[in-house]
Motif scaffolding. Structure first.
Motif, short mmCIF file in Angstrom:
data_model
loop_
_atom_site.label_atom_id
_atom_site.label_comp_id
_atom_site.label_asym_id
_atom_site.label_seq_id
_atom_site.Cartn_x
_atom_site.Cartn_y
_atom_site.Cartn_z
N ALA A 53 -8.71 5.93 7.92
CA ALA A 53 -8.73 4.46 7.92
C ALA A 53 -7.33 3.90 7.68
CB ALA A 53 -9.70 3.96 6.86
N LEU A 54 -6.56 4.55 6.83
CA LEU A 54 -5.18 4.11 6.60
C LEU A 54 -4.33 4.27 7.86
CD1 LEU A 54 -4.25 5.50 3.08
CD2 LEU A 54 -4.36 3.12 3.77
N LEU A 55 -4.53 5.36 8.57
CA LEU A 55 -3.77 5.57 9.79
C LEU A 55 -4.06 4.51 10.84
CD1 LEU A 55 -3.95 9.45 10.09
CD2 LEU A 55 -1.96 8.07 9.45
N LEU A 56 -5.27 3.98 10.83
CA LEU A 56 -5.62 2.93 11.78
C LEU A 56 -4.92 1.61 11.48
CD1 LEU A 56 -9.44 3.56 12.27
CD2 LEU A 56 -7.58 4.08 13.85
N MET A 62 2.18 1.66 3.36
CA MET A 62 0.88 1.84 2.70
C MET A 62 0.33 3.24 2.96
SD MET A 62 -2.43 -0.66 2.62
CE MET A 62 -2.80 -0.66 4.33
N ILE A 63 0.55 3.77 4.16
CA ILE A 63 0.10 5.13 4.47
C ILE A 63 0.80 6.14 3.58
CG2 ILE A 63 0.13 6.94 6.24
CD1 ILE A 63 -0.23 4.68 8.31
N ALA A 64 2.09 5.98 3.38
CA ALA A 64 2.85 6.90 2.54
C ALA A 64 2.38 6.85 1.10
CB ALA A 64 4.34 6.60 2.63
N THR A 65 2.17 5.65 0.59
CA THR A 65 1.76 5.50 -0.81
C THR A 65 0.34 5.98 -1.03
OG1 THR A 65 3.20 3.58 -1.01
CG2 THR A 65 1.51 3.86 -2.70
N TRP A 66 -0.60 5.43 -0.28
CA TRP A 66 -2.00 5.79 -0.47
C TRP A 66 -2.31 7.19 0.01
CZ3 TRP A 66 -5.77 3.54 -3.20
CH2 TRP A 66 -5.54 2.25 -3.68
#
Length: 92
Positions: A53-56, A62-66
């Motif tokens: 879902a983050l990649l979408l 945000m992808i790096a952090t989460w």
């Protein structure tokens, strides 16, 4: 809801699901291989879905952090599943 609250909520629910799943498979009397497969599915699938879902979203920050936090949560899930299995073996 800020990021810390969201992570604590998601992390707590995730860890409770893992512990409950490990104990439930032990109480059902499933063979060790099936219990291991069930625990692996419970540990890997939720963070993988959240990372997907983050990649979408496409937000690299945000992808790096989460993504890092979810990977660490997956490692915590593995250790929780192992510890829960050891404790359930002795108590059930």
């Amino acid at each position: 809801m800020n990021a810390v609250t969201a992570f604590l909520l998601i992390g707590s629910i995730y860890l409770v699901i893992i512990a409950y799943g490990v104990v439930r498979t032990r109480k059902r009397g499933l063979p060790p291989r099936v219990r291991l497969i069930a625990a692996a599915i419970q540990v890997v699938v939720p963070p993988a879905v959240l990372i997907g879902a983050l990649l979408l979203t496409g937000d690299h920050r945000m992808i790096a952090t989460w993504g890092t936090l979810l990977a660490m949560l997956m490692v915590a899930g593995v250790f929780l599943a192992m510890c829960t299995e050891i404790i359930a073996r002795r108590t059930l």
